[in-house]
Design an enzyme around this catalytic site. Structure first.
Site, PDB file in Angstrom:
ATOM      1  CB  SER A  61      -8.372   2.577   0.445  1.00  0.00           C
ATOM      2  OG  SER A  61      -8.630   3.084   1.704  1.00  0.00           O
ATOM      3  CB  SER A 106     -12.240   6.184  -3.114  1.00  0.00           C
ATOM      4  OG  SER A 106     -11.982   4.826  -3.328  1.00  0.00           O
ATOM      5  CE  LYS A 107      -4.658   8.102  -5.612  1.00  0.00           C
ATOM      6  NZ  LYS A 107      -4.717   9.509  -6.021  1.00  0.00           N
ATOM      7  N   GLY A 108      -7.067   3.736  -5.202  1.00  0.00           N
ATOM      8  CA  GLY A 108      -6.761   2.346  -5.498  1.00  0.00           C
ATOM      9  C   GLY A 108      -5.322   2.204  -5.943  1.00  0.00           C
TER      10      GLY A 108
END
Ligand code: NAD
Length: 476
Positions: A61, A106-108
């Site tokens: 994201s 961001s992040k995953g």
């Protein structure tokens, strides 16, 4: 973890954001632009394991690209979902702004219980996930740079870096595509400990301000303070280890998945950590009392509560029973928006996640800069610094001789003074500086405005202000 009547993690972050912008003077369009998540990519991919194809679901994201690359960890946990990844990406935007790392958020995440897989299987899965993200520039040194989070560490970051390098064989900056790598694969000294170290530096800075300590109903320094930690993983372990071994704090409770250990006299953090590594949990550890329902220990008396596991653990079901006067959010989102209201009313001081656990992204920033500059920190200056210090020591010793050895420099002073800073010392110094400056920025708002009564709001205001300035500079 959150209860039915509570908002989701992302809604919780948005509620806190809304409370902050309610105190600011932003045009509504810009407010909306900052709050929303720009894009979330969902990937489903198959990996042949144990004779059959298994399908995995992952996310990356991107919350805000007001600065690029965007930055944020990759989490491996069975409960990973879009809402959680978007909440964590939003927190990354605000965190990076607060500690002045030049990144968007961001992040995953990957829905997986990593403990169910062998190492070579995890490597296959990680490489395939990295391939899916890299081919869409969702892993890229100048666009999107992941890092470790829950369930991932140096090993996974090394696989990701190698996968990216295989796909981009002529990219001289390939190593900067991910941070949190092991030292032999382009990592930086002090990254593994960084988030826990940052928690320690945050607390040290807090305790440098007696006025703030008094707001929590505490006094004195960290020495002798009773600490309860939830989650003895990367962040929780390092925070607990440094606070006990270097600041004289006492860890009276450790909460893990399979229960909690309590001992008012203080637990041996390293011994418990070794036990968990060997046995997979705290059960069976002999030198402390075991509590089956570990979450209850969050409610025990202590001076400092450090939730360092996962989000939503302090919620409407237990907030009114939390006795700690000071909570430092080492995990992301451990206190729900509802619980935050309850705790604020009680006068609990909360050092918010976006500040408290920013040590990780700060040292990731140093690692990224190191990768782009292709040189280890300190390599040029260290010996030059040592020889200049040697000049001073030689001159002082010559003066002492002239005065008939009336005084001398202690060997301990000479050792410390003569040693030039290596990479680890420089990283710690940069981290300490970052944590102090960010705290002071929050504090200025906390003490400077009558309508700001808590550190979380102060943190949001500082961060949102900076993101807004960045958008304005882009002409938005
Ligand atoms: P980790 O996987 O190394 O450790 C998590 C620990 O929490 C493990 O020991 C696990 O057993 C324990 N745990 C899991 N569920 C639990 C439960 N229900 N009750 C008690 N303990 C439980 O993860 P980490 O990297 O230390 O991350 C922890 C938190 O810190 C996460 O919220 C993460 O987003 C945040 N964080 C991590 C970093 C980093 O650099 N690793 C940086 C910033 C924020």
């Amino acid at each position: 973890m959150t209860t039915q009547q509570e908002p989701s993690f992302r809604e919780s972050v948005d509620l806190m954001f809304n409370r902050a912008v309610g105190l600011m003077d932003l045009p509504p369009g810009l407010e909306q632009k900052i709050r929303v998540c720009n894009a979330t990519y969902t990937v489903r991919f198959g990996v042949r394991l144990r004779g059959e194809i298994q399908t995995f679901t992952g996310y990356r994201s991107v919350h805000s690209e007001h600065m690029e690359p965007v930055k944020g960890g990759i989490r491996y946990a069975i409960g990973v979902n879009q809402d959680e990844v978007e909440a964590l990406a939003a927190l990354m935007t605000y965190k990076c702004a607060l500690v002045e790392t030049p990144f968007g958020g961001s992040k995953g995440g990957l829905c997986i219980d990593p403990r169910q897989y062998e190492e070579h299987e995890l490597e296959l899965i990680t490489r395939r996930f990295a391939y899916e993200l890299a081919k869409r520039d969702l892993i890229h040194p100048s666009q999107n740079v992941p890092a470790p989070d829950m369930g991932t560490g140096e090993r996974e970051m090394a696989w990701i870096a190698d996968q990216y390098a295989r796909m981009n064989t002529t990219d001289i900056n390939a190593r900067a595509c991910v941070t949190g790598k092991p030292p032999h694969a382009g990592g930086i000294a002090g990254r593994v400990e960084a988030t826990g170290r940052g928690v320690q530096y945050a607390l040290r800075e807090f305790f440098r301000h007696p006025e703030d300590v008094a707001k929590a109903g505490l006094s004195g320094k960290l020495d002798g303070k009773r600490v309860i930690v939830q989650g003895l993983g990367n962040v929780g372990f390092h925070a607990a280890k440094f606070l006990t071994s270097e600041d004289g704090a006492r860890v009276t409770g450790i909460i893990e998945r399979d229960g909690a250990l309590v001992d008012e006299a203080g637990l041996d953090v390293e011994a418990v950590h070794r036990w968990i590594a060997k046995h997979g949990g705290v059960t069976g550890y002999a030198d402390a009392a075991h509590v089956d329902d570990g979450a209850l220990v969050l409610e025990n008396e202590c001076d400092i509560l450090i939730p360092a596991a996962l989000e939503g653990v302090i919620n409407l079901t237990n907030a009114d029973r939390i006795k700690a006067p000071l909570i430092i959010e080492a995990a992301n989102g451990p206190v729900t928006a509802g619980a935050d209201d309850v705790l604020r009313d009680k006068g609990t001081v909360i050092i918010p996640d976006m500040y408290a656990n920013a040590g990780g992204v700060t040292v990731s920033y140093f690692e990224w800069v190191k990768n782009l500059s292709h040189i280890r920190f300190g390599r040029m200056q260290r010996r030059q610094e040592e020889s200049r210090h040697q000049l001073v020591v030689d001159e002082l010793e010559r003066l002492s001789d002239d005065m008939g050895k009336a005084w001398s420099l202690s060997p301990d002073f000479k050792n410390k003074y003569l040693r030039g800073a290596d990479e680890l010392e420089l990283v710690r110094s940069g981290l300490d500086d970052t944590m102090r400056i960010a705290y002071q920025a929050m504090r200025e708002v906390w003490h400077g405005r009558d309508d700001v009564t808590d550190l979380r709001m102060a943190a949001y205001i500082v961060a949102i202000d900076r993101v807004a300035a960045s958008y304005r500079a882009k002409g938005l």
